[in-house]
Design a protein around this motif. Structure first.
Motif, mmCIF file in Angstrom:
data_model
loop_
_atom_site.group_PDB
_atom_site.id
_atom_site.type_symbol
_atom_site.label_atom_id
_atom_site.label_comp_id
_atom_site.label_asym_id
_atom_site.label_seq_id
_atom_site.Cartn_x
_atom_site.Cartn_y
_atom_site.Cartn_z
ATOM 1 N N PRO A 130 5.173 -65.554 -3.237
ATOM 2 C CA PRO A 130 6.040 -64.390 -3.070
ATOM 3 C C PRO A 130 5.192 -63.148 -2.801
ATOM 4 C CG PRO A 130 5.823 -64.908 -5.391
ATOM 5 C CD PRO A 130 5.042 -65.960 -4.641
ATOM 6 N N LEU A 131 5.662 -62.319 -1.898
ATOM 7 C CA LEU A 131 4.887 -61.149 -1.499
ATOM 8 C C LEU A 131 5.819 -59.944 -1.442
ATOM 9 C CD1 LEU A 131 1.922 -60.522 -0.332
ATOM 10 C CD2 LEU A 131 3.059 -60.548 1.899
ATOM 11 N N ASN A 132 5.559 -58.945 -2.290
ATOM 12 C CA ASN A 132 6.349 -57.727 -2.206
ATOM 13 C C ASN A 132 6.235 -57.123 -0.809
ATOM 14 O OD1 ASN A 132 7.354 -57.744 -4.853
ATOM 15 N ND2 ASN A 132 5.551 -56.692 -5.638
ATOM 16 N N ASP A 133 7.324 -56.561 -0.335
ATOM 17 C CA ASP A 133 7.394 -56.100 1.049
ATOM 18 C C ASP A 133 6.640 -54.789 1.217
ATOM 19 O OD1 ASP A 133 8.455 -57.171 3.444
ATOM 20 O OD2 ASP A 133 9.840 -55.492 3.570
ATOM 21 N N SER A 134 5.323 -54.878 1.081
ATOM 22 C CA SER A 134 4.469 -53.689 1.116
ATOM 23 C C SER A 134 3.098 -54.077 1.644
ATOM 24 C CB SER A 134 4.336 -53.112 -0.299
ATOM 25 O OG SER A 134 3.219 -52.284 -0.415
ATOM 26 N N PHE A 135 2.468 -53.164 2.396
ATOM 27 C CA PHE A 135 1.131 -53.440 2.899
ATOM 28 C C PHE A 135 0.087 -53.403 1.782
ATOM 29 C CE2 PHE A 135 2.894 -52.551 7.145
ATOM 30 C CZ PHE A 135 2.391 -53.664 7.797
ATOM 31 N N ASP A 177 1.334 -77.540 2.073
ATOM 32 C CA ASP A 177 2.374 -76.864 2.843
ATOM 33 C C ASP A 177 2.551 -75.484 2.214
ATOM 34 O OD1 ASP A 177 4.428 -76.205 4.532
ATOM 35 O OD2 ASP A 177 5.955 -77.353 3.446
ATOM 36 N N TRP A 178 2.024 -74.457 2.879
ATOM 37 C CA TRP A 178 1.994 -73.105 2.315
ATOM 38 C C TRP A 178 3.134 -72.270 2.882
ATOM 39 C CZ3 TRP A 178 -2.529 -69.109 3.315
ATOM 40 C CH2 TRP A 178 -2.366 -68.015 2.463
ATOM 41 N N ILE A 179 3.950 -71.727 1.991
ATOM 42 C CA ILE A 179 5.090 -70.895 2.373
ATOM 43 C C ILE A 179 4.919 -69.509 1.766
ATOM 44 C CG2 ILE A 179 7.602 -70.580 2.167
ATOM 45 C CD1 ILE A 179 6.463 -74.027 1.591
ATOM 46 N N VAL A 180 5.044 -68.479 2.571
ATOM 47 C CA VAL A 180 5.025 -67.095 2.091
ATOM 48 C C VAL A 180 6.434 -66.530 2.227
ATOM 49 C CG1 VAL A 180 4.136 -64.758 2.459
ATOM 50 C CG2 VAL A 180 2.601 -66.737 2.666
ATOM 51 N N MET A 181 6.949 -65.971 1.141
ATOM 52 C CA MET A 181 8.283 -65.351 1.197
ATOM 53 C C MET A 181 8.196 -63.875 0.837
ATOM 54 S SD MET A 181 10.233 -66.094 -2.374
ATOM 55 C CE MET A 181 10.985 -64.478 -2.234
ATOM 56 N N ARG A 182 8.936 -63.064 1.561
ATOM 57 C CA ARG A 182 8.955 -61.625 1.296
ATOM 58 C C ARG A 182 9.929 -61.341 0.151
ATOM 59 N NH1 ARG A 182 10.009 -59.240 7.178
ATOM 60 N NH2 ARG A 182 9.680 -57.227 6.160
ATOM 61 N N PRO A 213 12.657 -67.193 4.363
ATOM 62 C CA PRO A 213 13.562 -66.092 4.025
ATOM 63 C C PRO A 213 13.316 -65.644 2.588
ATOM 64 C CG PRO A 213 14.769 -67.939 5.002
ATOM 65 C CD PRO A 213 13.385 -68.423 4.739
ATOM 66 N N GLY A 214 13.351 -64.349 2.356
ATOM 67 C CA GLY A 214 13.021 -63.838 1.030
ATOM 68 C C GLY A 214 14.204 -63.240 0.310
ATOM 69 N N PHE A 215 13.904 -62.490 -0.749
ATOM 70 C CA PHE A 215 14.924 -61.866 -1.584
ATOM 71 C C PHE A 215 14.940 -60.359 -1.360
ATOM 72 C CE2 PHE A 215 14.253 -65.270 -5.116
ATOM 73 C CZ PHE A 215 14.909 -66.213 -4.327
#
Length: 269
Positions: A130-135, A177-182, A213-215
């Motif tokens: 999970p990745l917060n939607d920030s640079f 299998d690497w998944i990144v979600m925003r 797809p993220g949250f």
């Protein structure tokens, strides 16, 4: 053998424990047996989430599907062979204990670089980040130019995942299998949001992950933790009519589980 799902990101506050609980509960509700471990031995947010769920269920007199959570077993120092690492052995013992009785083992990693986290990533069949939607958070994956458009190179976490992939390849195991979600995305289509999306798509092709797809940012996720609940439990506790935000959040979770595409899982909630 159980399929191992690792939820990892070396930055705190990315929503790993909330995501771990929702994935584990979704799988349990679909009839899968899920073992669970929390490698943050100090804070134990995921472990506390599960404990809150157990307490609430007992108090309310209802049975809520969920993961079979275990702490890492203790191992005596004098039981180690020369050169063996105690954390490696504790994690190995925990996974060996859970494997025979579970379809999936979900491992929630700490928001920091630890030996346990390194080893867990090398065990991952599926890695969800999970990745917060920030640079600011994107910087953990890759360095980017001042305009937020050009990828300059991978960063510390991506390099750790690369090392884990190398270890698996050397052992003859399937690739991760690497998944990144925003996570915590704003509702409006702001410039930063659009730039983040483009940067992630570029990086995905470069270092080999899938973007799921993220949250969106929702208060409900913070309100559920004290009772150990997830979005999927609301009707069980008497909520007859879900509000628009809760319905949308359930749909986001459904789309995420579909995108992760775990073996033998047909999303039906």
């Amino acid at each position: 053998m159980a399929h191992i799902i690792v939820v990892g990101n070396e930055k705190g506050g990315a929503g790993k424990s909330t995501l771990s609980m929702h994935i584990a509960t979704a799988l349990a509700r679909m009839g899968h047996k899920v073992g669970a471990l929390d490698l943050d031995l100090r804070q134990k947010s995921f472990g506390n989430y599960v404990a809150n769920r157990r307490k609430f269920s007992e108090k309310a007199g209802i049975e809520l599907p969920g993961p079979d959570y275990h702490d890492l077993p203790e191992i005596a120092q004098d039981a180690l062979q020369p050169g063996e690492n105690i954390y490696d052995q504790r994690l190995s013992a925990a996974v060996s204990m859970l494997e025979p009785d579970n379809d999936f083992i979900l491992i929630d990693c700490p928001g920091s670089h630890t030996r346990l986290s390194q080893v867990a990533h090398s065990l991952a069949d599926t890695l969800v980040t999970p990745l917060n939607d920030s640079f600011v958070d994107f910087d953990l994956l890759a360095k980017i130019d001042e305009d937020g458009e050009k990828i300059l190179g991978p960063s510390v976490y991506s390099e750790m995942v690369w090392n884990a992939r190398q270890l698996r390849a050397q052992a003859g195991l399937k690739p991760i299998d690497w998944i990144v979600m925003r996570n915590r995305m704003g509702a409006q289509q702001m410039v930063n949001k659009e730039k983040m999306g483009k940067a992630l798509d570029k990086l995905a092709k470069r270092i080999g992950f899938r973007v799921a797809p993220g949250f969106n940012e929702r208060v409900v996720f913070r309100e559920l933790f004290p009772r150990g609940l997830t979005l999927l439990d609301l009707r069980d506790i008497g909520v007859k009519q879900l509000n628009i935000s809760n319905v949308a959040a359930r749909q986001e979770l459904r789309e995420l589980i579909k995108a992760i595409n775990l073996p033998g899982v047909s999303v039906d909630f």
